[in-house]
Design a protein around this motif. Sequence first.
Motif, PDB file in Angstrom:
ATOM      1  N   GLY A 390       0.824  -1.214   0.000  1.00 43.59           N
ATOM      2  CA  GLY A 390       0.000   0.000   0.000  1.00 43.59           C
ATOM      3  C   GLY A 390       0.854   1.258   0.000  1.00 43.59           C
ATOM      4  O   GLY A 390       0.464   2.279  -0.568  1.00 43.59           O
ATOM      5  N   VAL A 391       2.049   1.174   0.594  1.00 48.34           N
ATOM      6  CA  VAL A 391       2.902   2.362   0.693  1.00 48.34           C
ATOM      7  C   VAL A 391       3.379   2.792  -0.700  1.00 48.34           C
ATOM      8  O   VAL A 391       3.417   3.981  -1.021  1.00 48.34           O
ATOM      9  CB  VAL A 391       4.075   2.103   1.683  1.00 48.34           C
ATOM     10  CG1 VAL A 391       5.049   1.085   1.175  1.00 48.34           C
ATOM     11  CG2 VAL A 391       4.779   3.386   2.028  1.00 48.34           C
ATOM     12  N   PHE A 392       3.662   1.813  -1.577  1.00 52.23           N
ATOM     13  CA  PHE A 392       4.077   2.148  -2.954  1.00 52.23           C
ATOM     14  C   PHE A 392       2.882   2.652  -3.760  1.00 52.23           C
ATOM     15  O   PHE A 392       2.986   3.618  -4.517  1.00 52.23           O
ATOM     16  CB  PHE A 392       4.690   0.931  -3.655  1.00 52.23           C
ATOM     17  CG  PHE A 392       5.981   0.489  -3.033  1.00 52.23           C
ATOM     18  CD1 PHE A 392       7.133   1.252  -3.174  1.00 52.23           C
ATOM     19  CD2 PHE A 392       6.047  -0.677  -2.297  1.00 52.23           C
ATOM     20  CE1 PHE A 392       8.325   0.857  -2.595  1.00 52.23           C
ATOM     21  CE2 PHE A 392       7.231  -1.084  -1.704  1.00 52.23           C
ATOM     22  CZ  PHE A 392       8.377  -0.313  -1.854  1.00 52.23           C
ATOM     23  N   GLY A 393       1.741   1.953  -3.592  1.00 51.56           N
ATOM     24  CA  GLY A 393       0.524   2.381  -4.294  1.00 51.56           C
ATOM     25  C   GLY A 393       0.184   3.814  -3.946  1.00 51.56           C
ATOM     26  O   GLY A 393      -0.097   4.640  -4.821  1.00 51.56           O
ATOM     27  N   GLY A 394       0.235   4.133  -2.656  1.00 51.01           N
ATOM     28  CA  GLY A 394      -0.075   5.490  -2.198  1.00 51.01           C
ATOM     29  C   GLY A 394       0.893   6.516  -2.759  1.00 51.01           C
ATOM     30  O   GLY A 394       0.490   7.593  -3.216  1.00 51.01           O
ATOM     31  N   ALA A 417      -7.087   3.909  -0.916  1.00 52.36           N
ATOM     32  CA  ALA A 417      -7.043   2.804   0.040  1.00 52.36           C
ATOM     33  C   ALA A 417      -8.328   1.992   0.055  1.00 52.36           C
ATOM     34  O   ALA A 417      -8.334   0.851   0.514  1.00 52.36           O
ATOM     35  CB  ALA A 417      -6.757   3.339   1.431  1.00 52.36           C
ATOM     36  N   THR A 418      -9.434   2.567  -0.424  1.00 52.44           N
ATOM     37  CA  THR A 418     -10.720   1.866  -0.269  1.00 52.44           C
ATOM     38  C   THR A 418     -11.413   1.498  -1.577  1.00 52.44           C
ATOM     39  O   THR A 418     -12.264   0.617  -1.567  1.00 52.44           O
ATOM     40  CB  THR A 418     -11.705   2.728   0.551  1.00 52.44           C
ATOM     41  OG1 THR A 418     -11.782   4.019  -0.051  1.00 52.44           O
ATOM     42  CG2 THR A 418     -11.257   2.860   1.986  1.00 52.44           C
ATOM     43  N   ILE A 459      -3.404  -1.940   8.648  1.00 57.41           N
ATOM     44  CA  ILE A 459      -2.079  -1.977   7.988  1.00 57.41           C
ATOM     45  C   ILE A 459      -2.125  -1.210   6.666  1.00 57.41           C
ATOM     46  O   ILE A 459      -1.379  -0.264   6.452  1.00 57.41           O
ATOM     47  CB  ILE A 459      -1.628  -3.444   7.712  1.00 57.41           C
ATOM     48  CG1 ILE A 459      -1.553  -4.248   9.004  1.00 57.41           C
ATOM     49  CG2 ILE A 459      -0.279  -3.467   6.995  1.00 57.41           C
ATOM     50  CD1 ILE A 459      -1.247  -5.724   8.805  1.00 57.41           C
ATOM     51  N   SER A 460      -3.065  -1.638   5.791  1.00 56.71           N
ATOM     52  CA  SER A 460      -3.077  -1.101   4.426  1.00 56.71           C
ATOM     53  C   SER A 460      -3.408   0.398   4.398  1.00 56.71           C
ATOM     54  O   SER A 460      -2.689   1.188   3.790  1.00 56.71           O
ATOM     55  CB  SER A 460      -4.083  -1.884   3.587  1.00 56.71           C
ATOM     56  OG  SER A 460      -4.016  -1.485   2.253  1.00 56.71           O
ATOM     57  N   LEU A 461      -4.494   0.781   5.086  1.00 56.06           N
ATOM     58  CA  LEU A 461      -4.950   2.184   5.039  1.00 56.06           C
ATOM     59  C   LEU A 461      -3.874   3.164   5.546  1.00 56.06           C
ATOM     60  O   LEU A 461      -3.536   4.116   4.841  1.00 56.06           O
ATOM     61  CB  LEU A 461      -6.254   2.319   5.833  1.00 56.06           C
ATOM     62  CG  LEU A 461      -6.977   3.650   5.684  1.00 56.06           C
ATOM     63  CD1 LEU A 461      -7.852   3.637   4.432  1.00 56.06           C
ATOM     64  CD2 LEU A 461      -7.859   3.944   6.887  1.00 56.06           C
ATOM     65  N   PRO A 462      -3.291   2.932   6.739  1.00 53.94           N
ATOM     66  CA  PRO A 462      -2.245   3.869   7.194  1.00 53.94           C
ATOM     67  C   PRO A 462      -1.050   3.922   6.240  1.00 53.94           C
ATOM     68  O   PRO A 462      -0.487   4.996   6.011  1.00 53.94           O
ATOM     69  CB  PRO A 462      -1.816   3.300   8.552  1.00 53.94           C
ATOM     70  CG  PRO A 462      -2.921   2.426   8.986  1.00 53.94           C
ATOM     71  CD  PRO A 462      -3.579   1.910   7.760  1.00 53.94           C
ATOM     72  N   LEU A 463      -0.681   2.753   5.672  1.00 51.46           N
ATOM     73  CA  LEU A 463       0.471   2.734   4.753  1.00 51.46           C
ATOM     74  C   LEU A 463       0.171   3.512   3.474  1.00 51.46           C
ATOM     75  O   LEU A 463       1.033   4.211   2.949  1.00 51.46           O
ATOM     76  CB  LEU A 463       0.869   1.290   4.421  1.00 51.46           C
ATOM     77  CG  LEU A 463       1.630   0.542   5.511  1.00 51.46           C
ATOM     78  CD1 LEU A 463       1.887  -0.895   5.096  1.00 51.46           C
ATOM     79  CD2 LEU A 463       2.954   1.222   5.829  1.00 51.46           C
ATOM     80  N   VAL A 464      -1.074   3.375   2.969  1.00 50.88           N
ATOM     81  CA  VAL A 464      -1.450   4.133   1.765  1.00 50.88           C
ATOM     82  C   VAL A 464      -1.378   5.632   2.073  1.00 50.88           C
ATOM     83  O   VAL A 464      -0.835   6.413   1.286  1.00 50.88           O
ATOM     84  CB  VAL A 464      -2.859   3.736   1.264  1.00 50.88           C
ATOM     85  CG1 VAL A 464      -3.334   4.690   0.191  1.00 50.88           C
ATOM     86  CG2 VAL A 464      -2.849   2.312   0.712  1.00 50.88           C
ATOM     87  N   TYR A 465      -1.906   6.035   3.241  1.00 54.87           N
ATOM     88  CA  TYR A 465      -1.852   7.453   3.636  1.00 54.87           C
ATOM     89  C   TYR A 465      -0.410   7.951   3.716  1.00 54.87           C
ATOM     90  O   TYR A 465      -0.088   9.039   3.236  1.00 54.87           O
ATOM     91  CB  TYR A 465      -2.540   7.663   4.997  1.00 54.87           C
ATOM     92  CG  TYR A 465      -3.964   8.133   4.859  1.00 54.87           C
ATOM     93  CD1 TYR A 465      -4.266   9.488   4.774  1.00 54.87           C
ATOM     94  CD2 TYR A 465      -5.018   7.228   4.780  1.00 54.87           C
ATOM     95  CE1 TYR A 465      -5.573   9.933   4.630  1.00 54.87           C
ATOM     96  CE2 TYR A 465      -6.330   7.654   4.630  1.00 54.87           C
ATOM     97  CZ  TYR A 465      -6.604   9.015   4.552  1.00 54.87           C
ATOM     98  OH  TYR A 465      -7.897   9.452   4.401  1.00 54.87           O
TER      99      TYR A 465
END
Length: 642
Positions: A390-394, A417-418, A459-465
């Motif tokens: 998610g961090v790369f996607g974000g 993220a959603t 995990i995913s949502l905070p990493l995307v942010y």
Amino acid sequence: FSFLQERLGYVLGLLLLLHSTDSFYVPGVAPINFHRNDPVEIKAVKLTSSRTQLPYEYYSLPFCQPSKITYKAENLGEVLRGDRIVNTPFQVSMNVEKKCEVLCNFPNKPVTLTVEQSKLIAERIREDYYVHLIADNLPVATRLEFYSNREEEEKKKEKDVQFEHGYRLGFMDGNKFYLHNHLSFILYYHREDVEESQEHTYRVVRFEVIPQSIKLEDLKADEKSMCTLPEATGSAPQEIDPSKENQLLFTYSVHWEESDIKWASRWDTYLTMSDVQIHWFSIINSVVVVFFLSGILSMIIIRTLRKDIANYNKEDDIEDTMEESGWKLVHGDVFRPPQYPMILSSLLGSGIQLFCMILIVIFVAMLGMLSPSSRGALMTTACFLFMFMGVFGGFFAGRLYRTLKGHRWKKGAFCTATLYPGVVFGICFVLNCFIWGKHSSGAVPFPTMVALLCMWFGISLPLVYLGYYFGFRKQPYDNPVRTNQIPRQIPEQRWYMNKFVGILMAGILPFGAMFIELFFIFSAIWENQFYYLFGFLFLVFIILVVSCSQISIVMVYFQLCAEDYRWWWRTFLVSGGSAFYVLIYAVFYFVNKLDIVEFIPSLLYFGYTALMVLSFWLLTGTIGFYAAYMFVRKIYAAVKID
């Protein structure tokens, strides 16, 4: 050559380790050494059928139960696959033969099935269910021997052997149902080399079963739970009449054989495919075709571009009055932000997330880290990797959103993220409700669903942010030309510049490159086969990336030459054209290969297919979009613009 075919998944990663192969094992799967008379536990995994696609746990049918039922703690992947690993009452000891033994505790008192139970068993036999057991983590297999289409003389000598996973619950003859109530286990062991003074140690290297249906009257059982099997010719099968109570005995026998197969290669039996040759030829075929086409495309594009750029840069010297045409004309509009930039950047962010996950999973699996012996590892790894990527996607989504003149980065990050995970979760939840209704073990239990939601939002949502924040703060992509204030008028387009025609044209090459691999992946998902050819898959994935990028560049070049500068969304849609062909192939596979007739199995098939097609479209669309974006920036940087 056959060694190479069978071990391709390991070859690339393990070349350096080949000389010390005895000491190298797949992480987390160490061999278990048995002494003579040691108990070898036989566990049940589940019942499956390719006709219904609904797995059930072993004790959903009235099989003999041990005094205490204990379920194995399972990882996320096993739960999602519908495995419910449980102990069974089979008593098997290392290298100890058993002629015939009654399974349930009453020595010669038969098991009585109620009308309900008889109906259920008959139903499962009609639906073609298979039972899956494991011994020392090896799945049970049924040996199928058949004559290959060779010359008549050779026919007598040579049989082809293939293995079927699990064993059939029973069979039908006319309108009658027969249950396999006697199991002949054949276990193969490999004797390990030990020093003379030590006791021999054995390792289980193969687990086969020959299921038989034997009528109660023909199985003669005594007080000690022993039984005698009838002669093969004179025995009648055990019929299950769904309209009344049935009496029968569950029995089993155990036979041990020594084998030369080493523990490290004990999975080869399960993984050998009947058509590895076809696989090789098809892969080589795809590689040659794709690289040939790629070469031609690249040459044409590069030559045409050089000519274009030379002409455009030369025009200053000749006459300024010469009419410009082609892609240079739209230089003032080519980087004009599209409609809905937030949704576009969110989808591309999810595409990047998928791309990173798939690349790492295939690469790790190719090195043999996710072998079939570590059950559910592939699924677990994929879920966790998607969350962490998610961090790369974000980051990519945030940077693109900033480039497209977006301002509301928090809303954009939430959307990234959603949007895609929300669609996936929604479809899976609806399908899960149907599976729950069928009481299948394929239904994801409520606690697992809560755990997945916690992973998504924790995990995913905070990493995307986090990624989005840094991507949005970073310098936006550098566009080589300025955008005009007033949008230019787009001339009327030819019929072949239509979006749908573009999707059809662009999808052919990437789909052709991975078409054969798709067949094997579908067989693995829908027909309970093992899929292990990750070396092939990695190669196909690379080919897919190359062909998507090229097709996308060609399509965007034609579009700009036609003076249509609205390429952002169009490139994303058109590059994912191969997903449309995957959908058509899935329908073809459903009609031709699968024997599904009921509503819920069909719904499951098309629900999961929709998810696959959506994910594939995001993946290929993202690859194509970034290739086209780099291309457009390169060509406009190369021409002199006043």
